[in-house]
Motif scaffolding. Structure first.
Motif, mmCIF file in Angstrom:
data_model
loop_
_atom_site.group_PDB
_atom_site.id
_atom_site.type_symbol
_atom_site.label_atom_id
_atom_site.label_comp_id
_atom_site.label_asym_id
_atom_site.label_seq_id
_atom_site.Cartn_x
_atom_site.Cartn_y
_atom_site.Cartn_z
ATOM 1 N N LYS A 58 0.858 -1.179 0.000
ATOM 2 C CA LYS A 58 0.000 0.000 0.000
ATOM 3 C C LYS A 58 0.895 1.230 0.000
ATOM 4 O O LYS A 58 2.081 1.154 0.319
ATOM 5 C CB LYS A 58 -0.938 0.034 1.201
ATOM 6 C CG LYS A 58 -0.258 0.196 2.544
ATOM 7 C CD LYS A 58 -1.304 0.291 3.664
ATOM 8 C CE LYS A 58 -0.646 0.536 5.005
ATOM 9 N NZ LYS A 58 -1.659 0.676 6.096
ATOM 10 N N ASP A 62 -1.314 7.593 3.384
ATOM 11 C CA ASP A 62 -2.571 6.887 3.662
ATOM 12 C C ASP A 62 -3.758 7.805 3.385
ATOM 13 O O ASP A 62 -4.380 8.354 4.288
ATOM 14 C CB ASP A 62 -2.590 6.400 5.116
ATOM 15 C CG ASP A 62 -3.655 5.331 5.334
ATOM 16 O OD1 ASP A 62 -4.131 4.756 4.348
ATOM 17 O OD2 ASP A 62 -3.999 5.077 6.501
ATOM 18 N N ASP A 63 -4.075 7.957 2.100
ATOM 19 C CA ASP A 63 -5.162 8.836 1.701
ATOM 20 C C ASP A 63 -6.143 8.091 0.812
ATOM 21 O O ASP A 63 -6.252 6.867 0.872
ATOM 22 C CB ASP A 63 -4.606 10.089 1.009
ATOM 23 C CG ASP A 63 -3.756 9.747 -0.221
ATOM 24 O OD1 ASP A 63 -3.711 8.565 -0.619
ATOM 25 O OD2 ASP A 63 -3.137 10.669 -0.791
ATOM 26 N N ILE A 64 -6.837 8.795 -0.064
ATOM 27 C CA ILE A 64 -7.863 8.214 -0.919
ATOM 28 C C ILE A 64 -7.319 7.123 -1.827
ATOM 29 O O ILE A 64 -8.049 6.215 -2.227
ATOM 30 C CB ILE A 64 -8.534 9.330 -1.762
ATOM 31 C CG1 ILE A 64 -9.759 8.795 -2.533
ATOM 32 C CG2 ILE A 64 -7.529 9.954 -2.723
ATOM 33 C CD1 ILE A 64 -10.904 8.362 -1.651
ATOM 34 N N ASN A 66 -5.276 4.620 -1.136
ATOM 35 C CA ASN A 66 -5.395 3.313 -0.484
ATOM 36 C C ASN A 66 -6.852 2.883 -0.351
ATOM 37 O O ASN A 66 -7.157 1.690 -0.390
ATOM 38 C CB ASN A 66 -4.723 3.345 0.891
ATOM 39 C CG ASN A 66 -3.207 3.390 0.796
ATOM 40 O OD1 ASN A 66 -2.615 2.973 -0.208
ATOM 41 N ND2 ASN A 66 -2.550 3.906 1.822
ATOM 42 N N GLU A 67 -7.755 3.839 -0.207
ATOM 43 C CA GLU A 67 -9.186 3.513 -0.159
ATOM 44 C C GLU A 67 -9.667 3.002 -1.510
ATOM 45 O O GLU A 67 -10.419 2.021 -1.596
ATOM 46 C CB GLU A 67 -9.986 4.750 0.258
ATOM 47 C CG GLU A 67 -9.713 5.231 1.675
ATOM 48 C CD GLU A 67 -10.481 6.503 1.998
ATOM 49 O OE1 GLU A 67 -11.576 6.699 1.430
ATOM 50 O OE2 GLU A 67 -9.988 7.301 2.827
ATOM 51 N N LYS A 70 -8.650 -0.709 -2.364
ATOM 52 C CA LYS A 70 -9.528 -1.771 -1.854
ATOM 53 C C LYS A 70 -10.737 -1.964 -2.756
ATOM 54 O O LYS A 70 -11.191 -3.086 -2.997
ATOM 55 C CB LYS A 70 -9.974 -1.431 -0.432
ATOM 56 C CG LYS A 70 -8.839 -1.361 0.576
ATOM 57 C CD LYS A 70 -9.318 -0.860 1.935
ATOM 58 C CE LYS A 70 -8.176 -0.690 2.903
ATOM 59 N NZ LYS A 70 -8.615 -0.112 4.204
ATOM 60 N N LYS A 71 -11.276 -0.860 -3.265
ATOM 61 C CA LYS A 71 -12.437 -0.942 -4.144
ATOM 62 C C LYS A 71 -12.067 -1.564 -5.487
ATOM 63 O O LYS A 71 -12.833 -2.352 -6.054
ATOM 64 C CB LYS A 71 -13.032 0.451 -4.346
ATOM 65 C CG LYS A 71 -13.581 1.083 -3.065
ATOM 66 C CD LYS A 71 -14.081 2.499 -3.315
ATOM 67 C CE LYS A 71 -14.553 3.167 -2.028
ATOM 68 N NZ LYS A 71 -15.788 2.540 -1.510
#
Length: 207
Positions: A58, A62-64, A66-67, A70-71
């Motif tokens: 990752k 740690d922002d959008i 990494n989000e 997952k999607k």
């Protein structure tokens, strides 16, 4: 089935939104779950080459990104839309995609990818090319339409008047559904293609 869509425009409800919404409508009619994330108006910095992701799978920021990773892992397909800036994609979007595709280590093979470029006039083909390279580097089939995936419009809302562009978006959506479903059947019967151990070479020879 799920499709993740990224809107690379900083303008909400602009012409890029119109193009992606046309795709979304058809996908949902075909029973596909769709999520659109507008990223062009976010504060997203580029990759700094720290290589943190090599060991941690990752991005260190740690922002959008990494989000979204997952999607994307859960999705069967991905659509990336961008306005044309100097014959290329929006810089914020490019920063996100650089980090997203470099930092993620999950297998993207046979996830279907599609890109869409929106412009007043020129630069769509080069932007289309830039976006497709993210798919082709990791085994994602690129979905085509009846023409290059582009829509034209300058003022907000003008894209709806591009009849050919709108039809191209609808055709793209139908082709994407067919491709995702066909790949799902193929995976069920044959599995994914065999992968060799990666070979990396350098063009600089040791003295």
């Amino acid at each position: 089935m799920k499709v993740l869509m990224l809107n690379g425009s900083p303008r909400k409800n602009g012409n890029t939104t119109i193009a992606l919404d046309e795709i979304k409508t058809v996908l949902e009619q075909e029973g596909i779950e769709v999520e659109i994330i507008q990223v062009g108006n976010m504060d997203i910095s580029g990759c700094k080459g720290c290589l943190y992701c090599r060991d941690n799978a990752k991005c260190v920021k740690d922002d959008i990104v990494n989000e979204i990773a997952k999607k994307l892992e859960e999705a069967d397909g991905m659509v990336i839309g961008s306005p044309v800036y100097y014959s290329s994609a929006n810089g914020t979007l490019v920063s996100l995609l650089d980090r997203l595709f470099y930092s993620t280590k999950f297998n993207k093979t046979m996830k279907v990818g599609a890109s869409v470029a929106v412009a007043r006039r020129g630069g769509c083909s080069t932007t289309f090319d830039v976006l497709n390279k993210y798919f082709t580097i990791c085994g994602m089939p690129v979905c085509s339409s009846q023409y290059w995936n582009s829509v034209h419009g300058r003022a907000v809302g003008e894209a709806v008047r591009d009849d050919e562009g709108m039809q191209t978006m609808r055709t793209l959506a139908r082709n994407m559904v067919f491709l995702m479903k066909s790949i799902a059947l193929g995976k069920e019967k044959y599995g994914l293609p065999e992968k060799e151990k990666p070979v990396m070479t350098s063009f600089i020879k040791k003295q």
